[in-house]
Design an enzyme around this catalytic site. Structure first.
Site, PDB file in Angstrom:
ATOM      1  N   ASP A 164      -3.492   4.327  -1.845  1.00  0.00           N
ATOM      2  CA  ASP A 164      -4.426   4.701  -0.775  1.00  0.00           C
ATOM      3  C   ASP A 164      -4.414   6.218  -0.579  1.00  0.00           C
ATOM      4  O   ASP A 164      -3.734   6.725   0.309  1.00  0.00           O
ATOM      5  CB  ASP A 164      -4.012   3.963   0.503  1.00  0.00           C
ATOM      6  CG  ASP A 164      -4.850   4.332   1.705  1.00  0.00           C
ATOM      7  OD1 ASP A 164      -6.014   4.737   1.524  1.00  0.00           O
ATOM      8  OD2 ASP A 164      -4.335   4.207   2.840  1.00  0.00           O
ATOM      9  N   ASP A 170     -14.058  14.615  -3.047  1.00  0.00           N
ATOM     10  CA  ASP A 170     -14.243  15.952  -3.622  1.00  0.00           C
ATOM     11  C   ASP A 170     -15.518  15.930  -4.458  1.00  0.00           C
ATOM     12  O   ASP A 170     -16.254  14.940  -4.436  1.00  0.00           O
ATOM     13  CB  ASP A 170     -13.018  16.347  -4.471  1.00  0.00           C
ATOM     14  CG  ASP A 170     -12.742  17.850  -4.464  1.00  0.00           C
ATOM     15  OD1 ASP A 170     -13.705  18.613  -4.704  1.00  0.00           O
ATOM     16  OD2 ASP A 170     -11.596  18.239  -4.217  1.00  0.00           O
ATOM     17  N   ARG A 177       2.775  -1.134  10.810  1.00  0.00           N
ATOM     18  CA  ARG A 177       3.837  -1.175  11.812  1.00  0.00           C
ATOM     19  C   ARG A 177       4.179  -2.560  12.350  1.00  0.00           C
ATOM     20  O   ARG A 177       5.358  -2.826  12.636  1.00  0.00           O
ATOM     21  CB  ARG A 177       3.482  -0.212  12.947  1.00  0.00           C
ATOM     22  CG  ARG A 177       3.669   1.251  12.561  1.00  0.00           C
ATOM     23  CD  ARG A 177       2.986   2.209  13.519  1.00  0.00           C
ATOM     24  NE  ARG A 177       1.543   2.189  13.345  1.00  0.00           N
ATOM     25  CZ  ARG A 177       0.694   3.007  13.975  1.00  0.00           C
ATOM     26  NH1 ARG A 177       1.161   3.887  14.841  1.00  0.00           N
ATOM     27  NH2 ARG A 177      -0.599   2.946  13.742  1.00  0.00           N
ATOM     28  N   LYS A 217       0.847  -1.189   0.000  1.00  0.00           N
ATOM     29  CA  LYS A 217       0.000   0.000   0.000  1.00  0.00           C
ATOM     30  C   LYS A 217       0.880   1.235   0.000  1.00  0.00           C
ATOM     31  O   LYS A 217       1.758   1.378   0.843  1.00  0.00           O
ATOM     32  CB  LYS A 217      -0.924   0.024   1.221  1.00  0.00           C
ATOM     33  CG  LYS A 217      -1.828   1.258   1.276  1.00  0.00           C
ATOM     34  CD  LYS A 217      -2.755   1.219   2.477  1.00  0.00           C
ATOM     35  CE  LYS A 217      -2.081   1.615   3.765  1.00  0.00           C
ATOM     36  NZ  LYS A 217      -1.807   3.092   3.837  1.00  0.00           N
ATOM     37  N   THR A 273     -10.502   3.289  10.918  1.00  0.00           N
ATOM     38  CA  THR A 273     -10.389   2.423  12.093  1.00  0.00           C
ATOM     39  C   THR A 273      -9.958   3.185  13.336  1.00  0.00           C
ATOM     40  O   THR A 273      -9.989   2.648  14.442  1.00  0.00           O
ATOM     41  CB  THR A 273      -9.404   1.270  11.840  1.00  0.00           C
ATOM     42  OG1 THR A 273      -8.167   1.799  11.354  1.00  0.00           O
ATOM     43  CG2 THR A 273      -9.971   0.284  10.835  1.00  0.00           C
ATOM     44  N   LYS A 314      -7.551   8.035  -0.735  1.00  0.00           N
ATOM     45  CA  LYS A 314      -8.849   8.371  -0.131  1.00  0.00           C
ATOM     46  C   LYS A 314      -9.458   9.651  -0.723  1.00  0.00           C
ATOM     47  O   LYS A 314      -9.753  10.606   0.006  1.00  0.00           O
ATOM     48  CB  LYS A 314      -8.723   8.504   1.382  1.00  0.00           C
ATOM     49  CG  LYS A 314      -8.231   7.265   2.098  1.00  0.00           C
ATOM     50  CD  LYS A 314      -8.207   7.478   3.606  1.00  0.00           C
ATOM     51  CE  LYS A 314      -7.677   6.267   4.345  1.00  0.00           C
ATOM     52  NZ  LYS A 314      -6.215   6.104   4.180  1.00  0.00           N
TER      53      LYS A 314
END
Length: 232
Positions: A59, A64, A211, A32, A119, A61
């Site tokens: 990614d 608009d 991570r 990603k 999340t 997002k």
């Protein structure tokens, strides 16, 4: 379509990202590329990682007016990514415009998914800060149904919601789930989390892991552990 683990390459520079990817000599993981790396290095980083043989989830997002998103998706489609996304909160007209812009002249296009609720968003924050008073589960399901009705391929959602999304939208409607952590790991700033094995059991199609892999002492071993728990 088989399950897969997507590594969130949330690095601030090309060098850091390439140093990380160099560790993977046997298998080219699905990766990603998010805002941090894309804004630091621009579209060329996508081309270079793609040339290395990786599948890419871009990614960004988008959110608009429909025409702007349509034109932006047309540009992103030329980068030959495998998956990209937008915010379901942008409404059906925006999602339909995105789909139109993303589709190439030959009819092919990347997978297009919508973000339901991040999340990091809890029901309390949603109510107090966004003034959305419906339960978070109901909001996520409503957004997922809107995305399906707009022709999208799936949604980004918490692994806690993946099974319910499939029940509502069908098993072929993809669920891409961040917020995945090992049972013995730190949850960081995520609120709604699940282990890879639990995500598999509940029906996630893809898990996005950052991570726990990128900050691991042995990233390749951590990735292989994710694959073993989620895919095998």
């Amino acid at each position: 379509m088989g399950k897969d683990v997507i590594i969130a390459c949330d690095f601030s520079s090309k060098q850091a990202c390439m140093d990380f990817l160099d560790k993977f000599t046997d298998r080219k993981p699905f990766v990603k590329i998010g805002m941090e790396l894309f804004y630091a290095e621009g579209p060329q980083i996508v081309r270079e990682i793609k040339a290395r043989g990786h599948k890419i989830f871009l990614d960004l997002k988008l959110h608009d007016i429909p025409n702007t998103v349509k034109k932006s998706m047309s540009v992103l489609s030329n980068l030959d990514v495998d998956m990209t996304n937008l915010h379901a909160a942008g409404t059906g007209a925006m999602m339909e415009g995105a789909l139109e812009g993303l589709t190439r002249e030959d009819g092919t296009r990347p997978i297009l998914i919508a973000v339901t609720q991040l999340t990091s968003t809890s029901e309390e924050r949603m109510k107090n800060e966004l003034l959305i008073n419906e339960p978070i589960d109901k909001v996520v399901m409503h957004y997922a149904k809107n995305a399906k009705d707009s022709g999208l391929d799936g949604v980004v959602c918490s692994p806690l919601e993946a099974g319910k999304v499939h029940d509502l939208c069908g098993k072929d409607f993809l669920t891409i789930t961040p917020g995945v952590r090992f049972a013995d790991g730190d949850i960081g700033d995520q609120v709604r989390v699940m282990t890879p094995a639990e995500a598999k059991k509940i029906g996630s199609d893809y898990i996005v892991v950052g991570r726990p892999i990128t900050a691991a002492e042995d990233p390749v071993a951590a990735y292989n552990r994710c694959v073993a728990e989620f895919c095998d």
